[in-house]
Design an enzyme around this catalytic site. Structure first.
Site, PDB file in Angstrom:
ATOM      1  N   TYR A 202     -31.216 -18.944 -24.227  1.00  0.00           N
ATOM      2  CA  TYR A 202     -31.744 -19.644 -25.459  1.00  0.00           C
ATOM      3  C   TYR A 202     -32.438 -20.813 -25.045  1.00  0.00           C
ATOM      4  O   TYR A 202     -33.603 -21.217 -25.552  1.00  0.00           O
ATOM      5  CB  TYR A 202     -30.519 -20.019 -26.414  1.00  0.00           C
TER       6      TYR A 202
ATOM      7  N   HIS B 296       5.352 -24.775 -37.169  1.00  0.00           N
ATOM      8  CA  HIS B 296       5.222 -23.601 -38.297  1.00  0.00           C
ATOM      9  C   HIS B 296       4.160 -22.651 -37.417  1.00  0.00           C
ATOM     10  O   HIS B 296       4.411 -21.480 -37.564  1.00  0.00           O
ATOM     11  CB  HIS B 296       4.485 -24.282 -39.495  1.00  0.00           C
TER      12      HIS B 296
ATOM     13  N   SER C 250     -27.602 -10.112 -25.064  1.00  0.00           N
ATOM     14  CA  SER C 250     -26.116 -10.018 -25.266  1.00  0.00           C
ATOM     15  C   SER C 250     -25.621  -8.427 -25.557  1.00  0.00           C
ATOM     16  O   SER C 250     -24.760  -7.886 -24.905  1.00  0.00           O
ATOM     17  CB  SER C 250     -25.436 -10.866 -26.453  1.00  0.00           C
TER      18      SER C 250
ATOM     19  N   ARG D 177     -20.919 -18.600 -32.838  1.00  0.00           N
ATOM     20  CA  ARG D 177     -20.936 -19.739 -31.956  1.00  0.00           C
ATOM     21  C   ARG D 177     -19.592 -20.081 -31.673  1.00  0.00           C
ATOM     22  O   ARG D 177     -19.586 -20.786 -30.573  1.00  0.00           O
ATOM     23  CB  ARG D 177     -21.497 -20.971 -32.832  1.00  0.00           C
TER      24      ARG D 177
ATOM     25  N   HIS E  80     -23.401  -5.543 -23.339  1.00  0.00           N
ATOM     26  CA  HIS E  80     -22.216  -4.991 -23.992  1.00  0.00           C
ATOM     27  C   HIS E  80     -22.533  -3.379 -24.081  1.00  0.00           C
ATOM     28  O   HIS E  80     -21.421  -2.664 -23.718  1.00  0.00           O
ATOM     29  CB  HIS E  80     -22.038  -5.434 -25.545  1.00  0.00           C
TER      30      HIS E  80
ATOM     31  N   HIS F   4     -20.970 -17.824 -24.737  1.00  0.00           N
ATOM     32  CA  HIS F   4     -22.021 -18.315 -25.535  1.00  0.00           C
ATOM     33  C   HIS F   4     -22.789 -19.398 -24.877  1.00  0.00           C
ATOM     34  O   HIS F   4     -23.979 -19.742 -25.138  1.00  0.00           O
ATOM     35  CB  HIS F   4     -21.342 -18.994 -26.855  1.00  0.00           C
TER      36      HIS F   4
ATOM     37  N   ASN G 103     -16.595 -16.762 -28.812  1.00  0.00           N
ATOM     38  CA  ASN G 103     -16.362 -16.798 -27.111  1.00  0.00           C
ATOM     39  C   ASN G 103     -17.362 -18.034 -26.513  1.00  0.00           C
ATOM     40  O   ASN G 103     -18.516 -17.756 -26.333  1.00  0.00           O
ATOM     41  CB  ASN G 103     -16.886 -15.424 -26.610  1.00  0.00           C
TER      42      ASN G 103
END
Length: 475
Positions: free
Chosen positions: A361, A78, A384, A346, A388, A353, A349
């Site tokens: 982090y 499907h 980030s 989360r 960007h 991440h 990407n």
């Protein structure tokens, strides 16, 4: 509230695993033998991190042999039918363009060899430094090579940017070069950061011990440069063979998606913006143009976003993973089912991440602010958003920090406000994604054509930072 949010996330993850197992059993029992597949094998296939061994230490990225999620889903007939429908649409679009657009324009791509060579030279310098640090004084060399690393990253950030601005390349080519530049910077930082503890623990009198290696060999660094991951390890799970038919098909998908995106821009997006600033539109208020452009851009820009996701995170990544026999193909998770923006960030990407989690982090939380995880989260969003915006500003040759505001401002707010959404959350996430991409595409589109259709009234430096679409009236 933090404990409650953490508990909700853990319960949601457990429920997802349980539901996955139930759905797997239903599918296995209901579908024919040739269409059966394994999506969730033992509940751990799509777990991304190991459990921490010490208190206060966050879990680390784990690599294992697994397919991309869409690769598994395409085994269901499907889902495969939906994929086939998009192939048919692509064929129709191709025929449409062949009939109405008989003139094909092309742009030459100038390769930036310095971007690719500089990380290799840096690896030789790092290996030399690690082996000589014991003889010449640890602290002096530590600070010296830290300074060299900082200077290297600054130069690697500035020199390609200057080249792109001076060359006046097309936006697509500029964006490709800048994304590659940022990717190599992230790779270099990951390699250095991952091997610093090893270098500091190295003892010259133990150099004969095979388990005590000062710095990984060049072959490991070279493989890491091309591997579809930004988190460094000495070894990764590997497949036994290369399926070249799969590689060819992935690259054909990339070409098809690029054509798809070009068609959407040409037919649906560019006509909305291309007359902005001309005499025929000089009496139209900016607010009215933005509203009309925003609603006209929502669906086409959302389609472009989905195409970019599939092209880069599925087809492109899987092609290189297959050629390098890189077995861990989890480049994304089921972000389309996210019921909150926290979950969406989360799952969208995983490659980027993982880098942000491991080197921003995790390091910031364990070494700078161990008791305030929201500070580490904010740092991730700021880093980030900055990169960007850096890519967009140099791609379009103007500074219009709408994406930065969307990431570091609205994105952070939505992440905390929608963290506990359950019922209807997925609809809300998709609605905001459509609105957000429509607004951003509209704003950048108007500014791009304002730079084309409206005269420059400020000096070049000031004009780079002041949006021309705000004051543009006529030419």
């Amino acid at each position: 509230m933090r404990l409650q949010a953490t508990l909700v996330e853990e319960v949601d993850e457990k429920l997802s695993v349980m539901v996955g197992k139930v759905l797997q059993e239903i599918e296995q029992n209901s579908m024919p033998e040739q269409h059966r597949y394994v999506l969730v094998d033992d509940g751990h296939k799509y777990q991304n991190r190991t459990k921490p061994k010490k208190d206060g230490v966050l879990p680390e990225k784990q690599f294992m042999a697994r397919n991309s999620l869409l690769t598994d889903l395409f085994e269901i007939k499907h889902i495969q039918t939906i994929y086939n429908i998009f192939i048919v649409i692509l064929i129709i679009l191709f025929i449409n363009t062949a009939v109405y657009d008989l003139v094909i324009a092309g742009n030459s791509l100038r390769t930036k060899q310095g971007d690719a060579l500089s990380p290799l030279l840096f690896n030789f310098a790092l290996e030399y430094a690690v082996r000589k640090v014991q003889a010449l004084g640890r602290k002096c060399w530590d600070y010296g090579w830290l300074a060299i690393l900082i200077i290297y990253q600054i130069l690697f950030l500035c020199i390609p940017a200057i080249k792109v601005l001076k060359s006046n390349l097309a936006p697509a080519i500029s964006m490709a070069i800048l994304m590659e530049q940022v990717r190599l910077m992230m790779k270099t930082y990951a390699f250095v950061r991952s091997n610093i503890p090893r270098a500091l623990a190295y003892k010259s009198h133990q150099s004969g011990d095979k388990e005590m290696i000062a710095c990984p060999g060049f072959s490991k660094f070279l493989y890491f440069l091309f591997a579809p991951t930004l988190v460094y390890r000495d070894d990764y799970p590997r497949t036994k063979e290369i399926r070249w038919k799969f590689v060819v098909w992935c690259f054909l998908e990339v070409i098809g998606v690029i054509f798809y995106v070009a068609f959407v821009f040409e037919r649906f997006l560019i006509p909305i913006y291309q007359d902005f600033g001309l005499k025929s539109h000089r009496n139209t208020p900016l607010s009215e143009s933005i509203v009309v452009g925003m609603f006209g851009s929502m669906m086409p820009s959302m389609l472009v976003m989905l195409c970019a996701f599939y092209c880069l995170l599925h087809s492109w990544m899987n092609a290189f993973a297959e050629m390098l026999r890189f077995a861990d193909r989890m480049f994304y998770k089921d972000w389309w089912t996210a019921s909150s923006h926290a979950a969406y960030y989360r799952l969208w990407n995983i490659v980027v991440h993982d880098w942000l989690y491991t080197y921003i982090y995790k390091d910031f939380n364990e070494n700078v602010s161990p008791r305030k995880r929201w500070v580490s989260t904010l740092m991730v969003f700021v880093v980030s958003a900055v990169f960007h915006e850096y890519i967009l500003a140099l791609t379009f040759r103007f500074f219009y920090p709408m994406l930065f505001i969307a990431f570091a401002g609205i994105g952070v707010i939505l992440m905390f406000l929608t963290k506990d959404f359950m019922s209807g959350g997925n609809i809300f996430v998709w609605l905001l994604l459509c609105i957000g991409t429509g607004i951003l595409t509209c704003l950048y589109g108007f500014e791009w054509y304002a730079r084309i259709n409206c005269p420059q009234v400020l000096d070049p430096v000031l004009d780079f930072f002041v949006p021309r679409s705000w004051t543009c009236t006529t030419v």
